[in-house]
Scaffold this active site. Structure first.
Site, mmCIF file in Angstrom:
data_model
loop_
_atom_site.group_PDB
_atom_site.id
_atom_site.type_symbol
_atom_site.label_atom_id
_atom_site.label_comp_id
_atom_site.label_asym_id
_atom_site.label_seq_id
_atom_site.Cartn_x
_atom_site.Cartn_y
_atom_site.Cartn_z
ATOM 1 N N LEU A 53 38.513 39.925 42.100
ATOM 2 C CA LEU A 53 39.650 39.913 41.049
ATOM 3 C C LEU A 53 40.827 40.212 41.602
ATOM 4 C CD1 LEU A 53 37.327 41.685 38.373
ATOM 5 C CD2 LEU A 53 37.764 39.222 38.586
ATOM 6 N N GLY A 54 40.727 41.197 42.569
ATOM 7 C CA GLY A 54 42.143 41.548 43.064
ATOM 8 C C GLY A 54 42.144 42.424 44.042
ATOM 9 N N HIS A 97 39.153 54.960 43.145
ATOM 10 C CA HIS A 97 38.061 54.857 42.159
ATOM 11 C C HIS A 97 37.457 56.024 41.595
ATOM 12 C CE1 HIS A 97 37.924 50.516 44.070
ATOM 13 N NE2 HIS A 97 38.256 50.527 43.042
ATOM 14 N N GLU A 137 44.840 47.627 39.860
ATOM 15 C CA GLU A 137 45.277 47.391 41.282
ATOM 16 C C GLU A 137 46.713 48.404 41.336
ATOM 17 O OE1 GLU A 137 43.240 46.454 43.215
ATOM 18 O OE2 GLU A 137 42.008 45.397 42.093
ATOM 19 N N ASP A 154 37.537 44.260 31.280
ATOM 20 C CA ASP A 154 38.696 44.504 30.613
ATOM 21 C C ASP A 154 38.725 44.941 28.992
ATOM 22 O OD1 ASP A 154 39.896 43.470 32.844
ATOM 23 O OD2 ASP A 154 41.219 42.144 31.546
HETATM 24 N N1 ARG Z 1 39.269 45.334 42.878
HETATM 25 C C1 ARG Z 1 38.292 44.916 41.836
HETATM 26 C C2 ARG Z 1 37.587 43.878 42.201
HETATM 27 O O1 ARG Z 1 38.108 42.916 42.836
HETATM 28 C C3 ARG Z 1 39.306 44.995 40.416
HETATM 29 C C4 ARG Z 1 38.445 45.421 39.048
HETATM 30 C C5 ARG Z 1 39.158 45.249 38.234
HETATM 31 N N2 ARG Z 1 38.359 45.413 36.957
HETATM 32 C C6 ARG Z 1 38.830 44.803 35.644
HETATM 33 N N3 ARG Z 1 38.128 45.023 34.582
HETATM 34 N N4 ARG Z 1 39.670 43.792 35.577
HETATM 35 O O2 ARG Z 1 36.557 43.631 41.634
HETATM 36 ZN ZN ZN Z 2 39.801 49.118 42.674
#
Ligand code: ARG
Ligand code: ZN
Ligand code: CA
Length: 256
Positions: A125-126, A175, A166, A229
């Site tokens: 996700l990022g 975390h 992020e 989210d």
């Molecule tokens: N670095 C995490 C991933 O890629 C991001 C998690 C973000 N969580 C969210 N609920 N948007 O999994």
């Molecule tokens: Zn993270």
């Protein structure tokens, strides 16, 4: 610190012209900035879903975000850079952060928070770079469909919280479970977040106890967990202090 810090942001939209959806609209970018300005000011409308026991810990981090109005040469800008790429997706390897590898070069990372938005592979996700790393890769990368609240943003990551999470890392937050795979031996170096075994996902039901942290259990409503989210709503005072320390230390260039 009592005053609000405003962080200038440049968003690099790195898109493959064969997949027009990757070239997200300005409105999607603006929707993300709006989420950040609510989440880092404890002005998010879902704050009332924080379990009562943690309400006293909810922090206004006093950080705001504004799309850059001036580019590095001092010329007016809307803070959005659009760069076509021949790549179909990017990964964790920072390629998106360099034009030489099909991405977009950062603006000076001591003056701007660089946000790259692109297609990411592998379910990512990022990802973020912590303070103190190499300037040429400093910033955060977000999957376009987990960015903002409109356009290509897709459930359950259409609340703009990937960027909130992020940027938490970018401001030195770990975390909430301490990345120790359930061992309970390492934590997030924040005293007011309960020690927690492992990441929570989805939308947990209160309380979820681990590492002997009962009766209230894991603070899975925290932005630094891995919940959906719509299930994360807060930073704590301790986390806000860590972000303050970062802004007085490694990222002090943003205080001037
Ligand atoms: N670095 C995490 C991933 O890629 C991001 C998690 C973000 N969580 C969210 N609920 N948007 O999994
Ligand atoms: Zn993270
Ligand atoms: Ca903790």
């Amino acid at each position: 610190r009592t005053d609000v810090v405003t962080i200038p942001v440049v968003v690099h939209v790195v898109h493959n012209p064969a997949v027009p959806a990757q070239n997200i609209g300005d409105d999607q970018v603006h929707s993300q900035i709006a989420v950040l300005n609510r989440d880092f000011r404890a002005a998010n409308p879902d704050l009332d879903k924080v379990p009562e026991v943690w309400r006293p810990l909810v922090a206004d981090a006093r950080i705001e975000f504004r799309l850059a109005a001036l580019d590095p040469e001092g010329e007016p800008t809307d803070g959005i850079v659009r760069v076509p790429t021949g790549r179909t997706s990017f990964g964790f390897d920072d390629a998106v952060k360099s034009s030489a590898s099909g991405g977009s070069d950062p603006w000076p990372t001591d003056e701007y928070l660089n946000v790259w938005v692109c297609q990411l592979g592998g379910g990512l996700l990022g990802y973020a770079q912590f303070p103190g790393g190499p300037p040429q890769t400093d910033g955060v990368v977000i999957l376009h469909s987990a960015f903002g609240t409109t356009g290509t943003a897709a459930p359950p990551f259409d609340g703009g919280r990937t960027a909130t999470h992020e940027i938490g890392h970018w401001l030195d937050l770990y975390h909430i479970w301490g990345d120790d795979d359930g061992a309970c031996s390492s934590d997030d170096k924040v005293a007011d977040t309960p020690n927690q075994a492992d990441a929570n996902t989805g939308s947990p039901v209160f309380p979820h106890v681990s590492c002997g942290n009962g009766p209230h259990g894991d603070m899975f409503v925290n932005y630094m967990d891995y919940t959906d989210d719509a299930a994360m709503f807060m930073f704590t005072r301790g986390q806000s202090k860590r972000m303050d320390a970062c802004l007085e230390g490694a990222r002090a260039s943003f205080l001037v």
